[in-house]
Design an enzyme around this catalytic site. Structure first.
Site, PDB file in Angstrom:
ATOM      1  N   LYS A 150     -17.344  -7.886   9.712  1.00  0.00           N
ATOM      2  CA  LYS A 150     -17.117  -9.300   9.347  1.00  0.00           C
ATOM      3  C   LYS A 150     -18.394  -9.953   8.816  1.00  0.00           C
ATOM      4  CE  LYS A 150     -12.703  -9.409  10.268  1.00  0.00           C
ATOM      5  NZ  LYS A 150     -11.710  -9.574   9.184  1.00  0.00           N
TER       6      LYS A 150
ATOM      7  N   TYR B  99     -16.515  -4.237  14.464  1.00  0.00           N
ATOM      8  CA  TYR B  99     -15.818  -5.436  13.974  1.00  0.00           C
ATOM      9  C   TYR B  99     -16.843  -6.481  13.536  1.00  0.00           C
ATOM     10  CZ  TYR B  99     -12.330  -9.209  13.891  1.00  0.00           C
ATOM     11  OH  TYR B  99     -11.504 -10.238  13.508  1.00  0.00           O
TER      12      TYR B  99
ATOM     13  N   ASN C  68      -7.037 -10.645   3.633  1.00  0.00           N
ATOM     14  CA  ASN C  68      -6.843 -10.955   5.048  1.00  0.00           C
ATOM     15  C   ASN C  68      -6.639  -9.708   5.910  1.00  0.00           C
ATOM     16  OD1 ASN C  68      -5.593 -12.608   7.422  1.00  0.00           O
ATOM     17  ND2 ASN C  68      -3.944 -11.232   6.774  1.00  0.00           N
TER      18      ASN C  68
ATOM     19  N   THR D 142      -2.390 -14.084  17.581  1.00  0.00           N
ATOM     20  CA  THR D 142      -1.656 -13.156  16.707  1.00  0.00           C
ATOM     21  C   THR D 142      -1.579 -11.815  17.455  1.00  0.00           C
ATOM     22  OG1 THR D 142      -3.621 -12.180  15.706  1.00  0.00           O
ATOM     23  CG2 THR D 142      -2.781 -14.184  14.661  1.00  0.00           C
TER      24      THR D 142
ATOM     25  N   ASP E  73       1.168  -5.380   2.526  1.00  0.00           N
ATOM     26  CA  ASP E  73       0.829  -4.857   3.856  1.00  0.00           C
ATOM     27  C   ASP E  73       1.064  -3.338   3.816  1.00  0.00           C
ATOM     28  OD1 ASP E  73       0.614  -6.648   6.733  1.00  0.00           O
ATOM     29  OD2 ASP E  73       0.889  -4.482   6.952  1.00  0.00           O
TER      30      ASP E  73
END
Ligand SMILES: NC(=O)c1ccc[n+]([C@@H]2O[C@H](COP(=O)([O-])OP(=O)(O)OC[C@H]3O[C@@H](n4cnc5c(N)ncnc54)[C@H](O)[C@@H]3O)[C@@H](O)[C@H]2O)c1
Length: 253
Positions: free
Chosen positions: A161, A157, A91, A192, A38
């Protein structure tokens, strides 16, 4: 009985939070050695600590996926630490500004594409070098239902994707005979920090968005993690090039 990923090595980007964190914990539970990566160091190290506290093996490497050199160092560090790389879980990602396309700042567009799309390309590029040398591997890219359909007010976005799904399919064809499988998961809204940030924009979204999901609930990070594990397991060994919706039925409509 040995756990299903005993002696396997999984690398997960964006593993300090949300879906990445749940996926790291789930791989460790199934016996994998886990490279937790990360940009946020402290929370990433917390994921490692949780795995170690539960008796698993994990190692943190800081890397910004938008930087090819960082990602090259990440894969090198994974191989140095554990000797191989069986699973690459790409991810790490960010949301885009909640705006119509003509209201975008160019910087918003550039940032989302750099992390969500180029980031996945960088990871696949580096993972594949190692997997080709080994002669095996599985990659799972975390796309979104926004990789399968348009999401209004989220054009960067959505484009990023759709790009991830495209990368998944093209690369799956290229490496289908090399014992390397490449799939994507396409979650609907999942609870999340990334998604919950939307409720700060407008608190009424929480109930309104749910009404568009046939099951009338949001996804759970653990549910996405289990699908990722399955896509890395022998149970899915004839499956490559898929973009799997995890969406409470949304794409069926
Ligand atoms: N939560 C949802 O509703 C949802 C739905 C569909 C798809 N997704 C996708 O799932 C993935 C994970 O999202 P989440 O919801 O768990 O979000 P999250 O914000 O909880 O976690 C994302 C993680 O990625 C890290 N990250 C951000 N930029 C990075 C960079 N440049 N390099 C490395 N790490 C970076 C963050 O620090 C964070 O730890 C993303 O790709 C997201 O687009 C999420």
């Amino acid at each position: 009985m040995a756990k299903q990923f005993h002696n396997k090595v999984a690398m997960i980007t964006g593993a300090a939070s949300g879906i990445g964190k749940s996926t790291a914990l789930a791989f460790a539970q199934e016996g994998a050695k886990v490279i937790v990566s990360d940009i946020v160091v402290e929370a990433g190290q917390e994921t490692v600590q949780l795995i170690q506290d539960a008796g698993g093996e994990a190692h943190f490497v800081r890397a910004d996926v938008s930087d090819m050199d960082d990602v090259a160092s990440l894969v090198a560090a994974a191989v140095k630490q554990y000797g191989r790389l069986d699973f690459g879980i790409n991810n790490a990602g960010i949301g885009s500004d909640w705006k119509r396309l003509a209201d975008y700042e160019l910087d918003d567009w550039t940032r989302v594409i750099a992390i969500n799309l180029s980031g996945v390309f960088h990871c696949m590029f580096q993972e594949l070098q190692q997997m080709l040398q080994q002669g095996s591997g599985a990659i799972v890219n975390v796309a979104s239902i926004a990789g399968l359909r348009g999401l209004a007010n989220s054009s960067a976005y959505t484009a990023s994707k759709h790009g991830v799904v495209g990368l998944t399919k093209a690369a799956a064809l290229e490496y289908a005979t090399k014992n390397i499988r490449i799939n994507a998961v396409c979650p609907v809204f999942t609870r999340t920090p990334l998604f919950e940030a939307l409720f700060d924009v407008n608190p009424t979204y929480e109930e309104r968005i749910k009404q568009n999901i046939p099951m009338r609930r949001y996804g759970k990070p653990e549910e996405i993690a289990q699908a990722i594990l399955w896509l890395c397991s022998d149970s899915s060994e004839f499956m490559t090039g898929h973009a799997l919706p995890l969406d409470g039925g949304m794409m069926a409509g």
